[in-house]
Each structure stands twice: as C-alpha cells, then as structure tokens.
Design an enzyme around this catalytic site. Structure first.
Site, PDB file in Angstrom:
ATOM      1  CG  ASP A 239       4.535  -7.803   8.423  1.00  0.00           C
ATOM      2  OD1 ASP A 239       3.963  -7.043   7.614  1.00  0.00           O
ATOM      3  OD2 ASP A 239       4.330  -7.767   9.651  1.00  0.00           O
TER       4      ASP A 239
ATOM      5  CD  GLU B 185       4.185  -6.766  14.661  1.00  0.00           C
ATOM      6  OE1 GLU B 185       4.844  -6.752  13.604  1.00  0.00           O
ATOM      7  OE2 GLU B 185       3.999  -5.761  15.363  1.00  0.00           O
TER       8      GLU B 185
ATOM      9  CG  ASP C  68      -1.476  -5.912  13.982  1.00  0.00           C
ATOM     10  OD1 ASP C  68      -0.453  -5.343  14.419  1.00  0.00           O
ATOM     11  OD2 ASP C  68      -1.661  -6.158  12.776  1.00  0.00           O
TER      12      ASP C  68
ATOM     13  CE  LYS D 156       4.800  -2.205  16.027  1.00  0.00           C
ATOM     14  NZ  LYS D 156       3.945  -3.129  15.260  1.00  0.00           N
TER      15      LYS D 156
HETATM   16  P1  ADP Z   1       1.562  -1.710   8.886  1.00  0.00           P
HETATM   17  O1  ADP Z   1       1.702  -3.113   9.378  1.00  0.00           O
HETATM   18  O2  ADP Z   1       2.876  -1.051   8.587  1.00  0.00           O
HETATM   19  O3  ADP Z   1       0.707  -0.906   9.775  1.00  0.00           O
HETATM   20  P2  ADP Z   1      -0.294  -2.618   6.809  1.00  0.00           P
HETATM   21  O4  ADP Z   1      -0.014  -4.057   6.898  1.00  0.00           O
HETATM   22  O5  ADP Z   1      -1.599  -2.122   7.271  1.00  0.00           O
HETATM   23  O6  ADP Z   1       0.873  -1.729   7.431  1.00  0.00           O
HETATM   24  O7  ADP Z   1      -0.104  -2.221   5.266  1.00  0.00           O
HETATM   25  C1  ADP Z   1      -0.352  -0.946   4.756  1.00  0.00           C
HETATM   26  C2  ADP Z   1       0.115  -0.909   3.318  1.00  0.00           C
HETATM   27  O8  ADP Z   1      -0.603  -1.884   2.555  1.00  0.00           O
HETATM   28  C3  ADP Z   1      -0.109   0.435   2.646  1.00  0.00           C
HETATM   29  O9  ADP Z   1       1.045   0.799   1.938  1.00  0.00           O
HETATM   30  C4  ADP Z   1      -1.258   0.140   1.708  1.00  0.00           C
HETATM   31  O10 ADP Z   1      -1.239   0.968   0.552  1.00  0.00           O
HETATM   32  C5  ADP Z   1      -0.999  -1.291   1.330  1.00  0.00           C
HETATM   33  N1  ADP Z   1      -2.206  -1.929   0.804  1.00  0.00           N
HETATM   34  C6  ADP Z   1      -3.402  -2.099   1.411  1.00  0.00           C
HETATM   35  N2  ADP Z   1      -4.278  -2.703   0.586  1.00  0.00           N
HETATM   36  C7  ADP Z   1      -3.614  -2.924  -0.579  1.00  0.00           C
HETATM   37  C8  ADP Z   1      -3.988  -3.499  -1.820  1.00  0.00           C
HETATM   38  N3  ADP Z   1      -5.206  -3.955  -2.060  1.00  0.00           N
HETATM   39  N4  ADP Z   1      -3.040  -3.555  -2.789  1.00  0.00           N
HETATM   40  C9  ADP Z   1      -1.795  -3.087  -2.572  1.00  0.00           C
HETATM   41  N5  ADP Z   1      -1.394  -2.519  -1.428  1.00  0.00           N
HETATM   42  C10 ADP Z   1      -2.302  -2.444  -0.438  1.00  0.00           C
HETATM   43 MG    MG Z   2       1.803  -4.861  10.375  1.00  0.00          MG
END
Ligand code: ADP
Ligand code: MG
Length: 623
Positions: A207, A185, A25, A87
């Site tokens: 998402d 995705e 991913d 990205k």
């Molecule tokens: P991306 O797909 O854009 O790379 P992610 O799916 O990794 O992003 O998500 C990152 C986001 O998820 C961040 O804003 C982070 O603060 C939030 N996040 C991660 N864990 C938690 C949690 N336990 N509670 C709330 N938000 C969370």
């Molecule tokens: Mg993502």
C-alpha cells in the site's frame, strides 16, 4: 388466522427490507465511501461526481466548516485552521507529537488527549475525523435517499493499536454512524479481490499512498485472514516523489521557490505531471510562480529516475518484512496493490521484478487502487448487515501482540497469544501468594517478552475484598475479552466469594507499526535470554513462597519440633533466601528442594496433630 412470514436466518427477507450498510476507507489524505448496490460493491460519488473526499477540515468563523476539496483549496491561505492528515494523530497524546514542529498547528492537551487549537477552539483528532465521517454519512444518505443507514465498516491500518481503534470508533459515533466493525486496510483490500474465496495461503498487500507506505503479510486459512506481519515506512509516499520532481524541475528552470506559495505551486505542478505520466510518455511541469509562469518538459523515464530511490526503499521494506517473518518470496501467492501511487507503472514493474520472473504468484492491480480498501469494507459491511448470500464467510482480524498479566517475580503470563482471531474471550485462574491476602493487583500487559519490564503496560486495577484465606486457596478467574474491533476488556472474579473488578483498556498512548515490529523482533532476539530469566524468576518466586509457608508453619506449630530440628529448618530457610538473592536458577531450585525435603517430617507431624485434634472427642462412628 393471519400467516406470518418467516425468512431464513441470515437471508434478507425481501429486497425492500435490505439493510443499507456502507464501507468507509478513512484515509490519511483521502477518504472514500462504498456500498453494495444491485449485488455489486462500488464507490459512491458526491453530488459533483467526485469519489475521493480529501481528508481535510477547515474551521471557519461562527461554527461553519469546509470539508474535503474546499478545505484543501484553502489550506495555503489558512493553514492553522485547516487540518489535514489528522489520521496521524488519532489516539495520540500531546507528548507523542514532539518533533512535528514543521506543522502549522498549535497542539494542546485536551483532557489527556491531543487537540489542535483553531479559531473555533481546540479540536481533537476524534472531532476532526468525525467531520469527515459525517460528510460521508451525508453522502450515503443522499445516494440511497434515506436517513436510515444501518451501519458502517470502517478500515484502519493493521498496526493501529487499541487507542487508535477506540478513537476511530469514537469519531464514528460522534458522526452518528453505527460501527458494525473495524477491519484492517490490508484485509479489506484482500476481500475486494475475493481472495477470501480463493486458495488458502500467504498474500502480501503493498500500500503506497500519499504519505505512507505499508506492507502487510496476510495468511488465509478457512476463510479467515490473519495479519502475519506488518512493516513499512510512515514517512514515505507519493508526496516524496512530488518533492523530488519539484526540486528537479525548479533546478532545470533555474529558478528558486522561496515563498510558501511558490513551494506549494511547484509541488502541485509536480503531482499533476507525475499523475499524467502514469498514462502518458511525456508532459509539461507547469507552475505559476510569483515571478511568472514556468514550464519544464518531463518524460516518464526522467520521472522514473527521480522516483527510483523512493521505490527502492519500499522494496527494501518488503524484503525486511519477509525476512523478519522468516518467509520467502515464493511462498507469497499474490501481491495486492493498494494506494494511488501504485498507479505508477514503475512501481508495478518494481514489485514484479522483486518477486522475479520465476515467481508463481501474481501482482494484482485490476481493482482501482484508490477504491480497493473501501470496496472490501463495503463487502464486509453488506455481509455483517445480513444481506450476504449464503456461504459468504465473515472475515475476522487477529490481535497483533499477545496480551497477558503480571505474575509474581515480574513475569508475564500470556492469556491471549498474538495472531488469535477476533473476537476472543479467554479466562485463566490465578491464586493468592500470601496467607490472608485480601487484594490482588492486576496488571495488563501487551507484548511477546517474558519480563514485565520489556512489555507494554496497558492497564492496572485491583481486585479487593477477597476473603482472607491461606495462600493458594483463593481462586481468581481473570477473563480477557477482545471484541471484533480489537478493544480489550479485562475482568477478575474471586470464585468462592464472587467479588469482582473490571477494566476496559484504552491505552493512553499509541504504538506505531515500527514499535510493534521492534517489539516482535526483540522477542525473537531475546527469546533465549528471556527463557533463562523466566526460569530464574520462577525459582525465586517458589523460594519465597516456600520460605513464607515454612515460617508460618513454624510460628503456628514450632512446638512440635525439638530445638535442633528448628535450628536445622532455620538454616535451610536462610540457605534458600541466600540462593534466591543470586542469579543461579539451578542453585535456587536446589535450595528450595532441600527446604522441601527438610520440612517433610515436620509436615507429617503437623498433619498427625491436625487429625488428632479433629478426632478428639468424637466417636469412631461419626468419622
Ligand atoms: P492515502 O491512502 O495516503 O490517503 P492515496 O492512496 O489516496 O493516499 O494515494 C495518494 C497518492 O497517490 C498521491 O501521492 C497521488 O499523487 C498518488 N496518485 C494518484 N493518482 C496517481 C496516478 N495516476 N499516478 C501516480 N500517482 C498517483
Ligand atoms: Mg490508503
């Protein structure tokens, strides 16, 4: 005689010969690696036990790099050389990043593509992504203690266009990875839940990541997911919630964060407090500001108040995508929750509420929302490597927008319809318009509209060396081929002579999901107008063709007609030309019909003459 072992097709010969295939991913903020081990798909940690690799690369002196958490930690002190969220720039040109002045990067033009100037020279998004992918490849090799990774499935957003997909593949190649396939995705997330083995129908994938919100509608038919529609907001995510919390906490404490350092510290504190509140009811927002440490108590319900407007924007996007696709909430059988921000109980509750208490479907949250995309990719990779058990179907993606060719009159002839499952190859035959035409311009277009001017131009090329023939005699077969990764190749071949030309389409700039959604919407809105325009253009083309053919016949055999007959045909030709200038399709059609009828006797006379000439000097027995 030695006996040879033969294994069943599609089955791994023995456990030792299992091919190692991974799912990746490649995310905007984090990237993950997963693989099927002992029959179970799981994310693979690095040597420190961390699963998430921050998608950040820092270029240091002397060709050294920091990748992941180390790079992210240095972001504040060395922003120009620490590239995050790359990205967003994949497959983009310099002109596409206009308006991103807020970013600390110096964008330059790197051979037509965008690049970022660093202390180690200009780096393209492909090169930066390749660093992240290479780190994950290294992680895979360490986990399996091998240097033979058979291949990888890499996920891309459903709305990624050709250029963005090609850039992702190029990055993988640069990182020494064999790309088995790119999959979308949302499709990967649905696979992780095993929905491909479940009941057919409509699913939504919600998402909510750090900086982006994507909503996709997938339809499962015979084990194949089609991306029916995509929507969302490319500038909405958990980061926005962090901003809201930081601003609120600073106001509560009565302090202002003016320096870049203080702003960052306030945001980091907000993110940490927010994540804690997904499992706790209250916590402390704690930031070390330049003026000293500051603490503000924060409850889950206060966080929810702050996050509410942002969550509501995601719900509006969900409603909009359903409305645009002319689908109702009750048709959706399940909503797959993806992205770190869907850990927030308020987000889950809001989605459940949107669908209502009577809704027969389910909000699916039991697979870790950070890992779900990588896990689905790993399951696909395992199947593509030939390790899957019998009966495990391979999933395919579909093309998001129709692909076609420009024909006479500025019209688009669709060759591959949108939502066709990949891979696909389709051919269509075309012919020449003019007598003696030896070249044909081939213009490849993407979109749902009937007029060339309303579609997106992907490529142009020419087929030359067509032997001179009368109009309509040449047979040009144009083949569109889209591979499993969504890349298009178009080739043209004149069948009587065998001359050929081809082009691989790498569009020069990318289309965002919003533009795709807009193009689809426009095609619905303008469908009727397009049909009328098409009818007129077709009539005009037919008029022009008739006029050309009649003029050619008059030039060759005008002597067969009397002066008066010739004048009459000339008048019909003029009437046809005049009508074709206008916008009344019916009038054009009538003029064409009149000309066709007017030339009937002439055509018969020419035919008789042709037969007489052919028979002259030949005995009857020879005929
Ligand atoms: P991306 O797909 O854009 O790379 P992610 O799916 O990794 O992003 O998500 C990152 C986001 O998820 C961040 O804003 C982070 O603060 C939030 N996040 C991660 N864990 C938690 C949690 N336990 N509670 C709330 N938000 C969370
Ligand atoms: Mg993502």
């Amino acid at each position: 005689m030695a006996l040879l072992q033969i294994s069943e097709p599609g089955q791994a010969p023995d456990p030792h010969q299992r091919r190692i295939a991974v799912g990746i991913d490649l995310g905007t903020t984090h990237s993950l690696l997963a693989a099927v081990r002992h029959g179970v798909a799981e994310c693979l940690p690095d040597a420190q036990g961390r699963l998430l690799l921050p998608s950040a690369v820092r270029y240091l002196e002397g060709g050294r790099r920091q990748i992941g958490a180390e790079a992210l930690a240095a972001q504040a002190e060395d922003p120009e050389n620490t590239i995050v969220s790359v990205k967003r720039f994949m497959g983009r040109k310099l002109a596409d990043v206009a308006g991103t002045e807020k970013l600390p990067y110096r964008f330059v033009d790197g051979a037509g593509m965008l690049a970022i100037e660093t202390r180690e020279g200009a780096k393209t998004p492909v090169e930066v992504s390749a660093e992240i992918l290479a780190a994950l490849r290294q992680r895979a090799e360490d986990s399996f203690d091998t240097d033979e990774i058979f291949g990888a499935v890499i996920t891309v957003p459903a709305y990624f266009d050709d250029a963005q997909r090609q850039a992702t593949k190029d990055a993988a190649q640069l990182a020494g990875l064999n790309v088995l396939r790119l999959i979308s995705e949302p499709t990967a997330a649905a696979v992780a839940y095993g929905l491909d083995h479940g009941s057919e129908g409509l699913y939504a994938v919600y998402d909510l990541g750090g900086g982006t919100f994507d909503i996709s509608l997938l339809r499962l038919t015979q084990g194949v997911f089609e991306v029916v529609a995509t929507g969302g907001d490319a500038a909405l995510g958990g980061d926005d919630i962090d901003h809201a919390v930081a601003d609120w906490a600073l106001a509560q404490a009565g302090v202002a964060a003016t320096s870049a350092h203080d702003k960052r510290a306030a945001l980091v504190a907000a993110r940490s407090a927010k994540e804690t509140l997904s499992s706790a009811d209250s916590t402390l927002w704690q930031a070390r500001l330049a003026g000293g440490p500051v603490e503000v108590p924060l409850t889950r319900s206060q966080l929810e108040t702050l996050a509410r407007p942002l969550i509501d924007r995601t719900l509006a996007a969900v409603r909009k995508v359903l409305r645009d696709a002319k689908l109702t909430r009750n048709e959706v059988q399940g909503v797959v929750m993806v992205g770190g921000s869907t850990r927030m109980p308020a987000v889950r509750a809001a989605v459940q509420e949107l669908f209502g208490a009577e809704w027969p479907g389910q909000v699916l949250t039991n697979v870790n929302p950070d890992e779900v995309v990588a896990i689905g990719a790993a399951i696909q990779a395992n199947a593509l490597a030939g390790n899957a058990k019998d009966g495990e179907l391979l999933l395919l993606d579909v093309i998001a927008l129709s692909l076609g060719l420009e024909t006479m009159g500025g019209l688009v002839e669709r060759v591959i319809e949108r939502n066709t499952t990949l891979p696909v190859a389709k051919a269509q035959e075309f012919t020449t318009f003019k007598d003696g035409q030896t070249a044909m311009a081939i213009h490849v277009l993407q979109g749902e509209r009937d007029l060339v001017s309303e579609c997106r131009s992907l490529a142009r090329f020419e087929l030359r060396g067509i032997p001179p023939m009368v109009a309509g005699a040449a047979r040009i077969r144009v083949t569109f081929q889209v591979d499993a990764d969504g890349l298009l190749q178009v080739s043209a071949r004149e069948l009587t002579s065998g001359v050929e030309a081809a082009v691989t389409v790498k569009p020069s700039y990318g289309l965002g999901d919003e533009q795709i959604a807009q193009m689809l919407k426009d095609s619905f809105v303008h469908a009727e107008g397009d049909m009328a325009a098409r009818k007129l253009r077709e009539a005009q083309v037919e008029a022009e063709r008739m006029v050309l053919a009649t003029q050619a016949a008059l030039a060759a055999d005008g002597a067969l007609l009397s002066e008066a007959e010739r004048a009459e045909l000339q008048a019909l030709i003029s009437a046809c030309q005049t009508a074709a200038q206008g916008a009344d399709a019916e009038a054009v059609e009538a003029a064409v019909k009149a000309l066709a009828e007017g030339t009937e006797a002439f055509a018969a006379a020419r035919m008789n003459q042709g037969i007489r000439q052919a028979l002259a000097g030949r005995r009857l027995e020879e005929v």
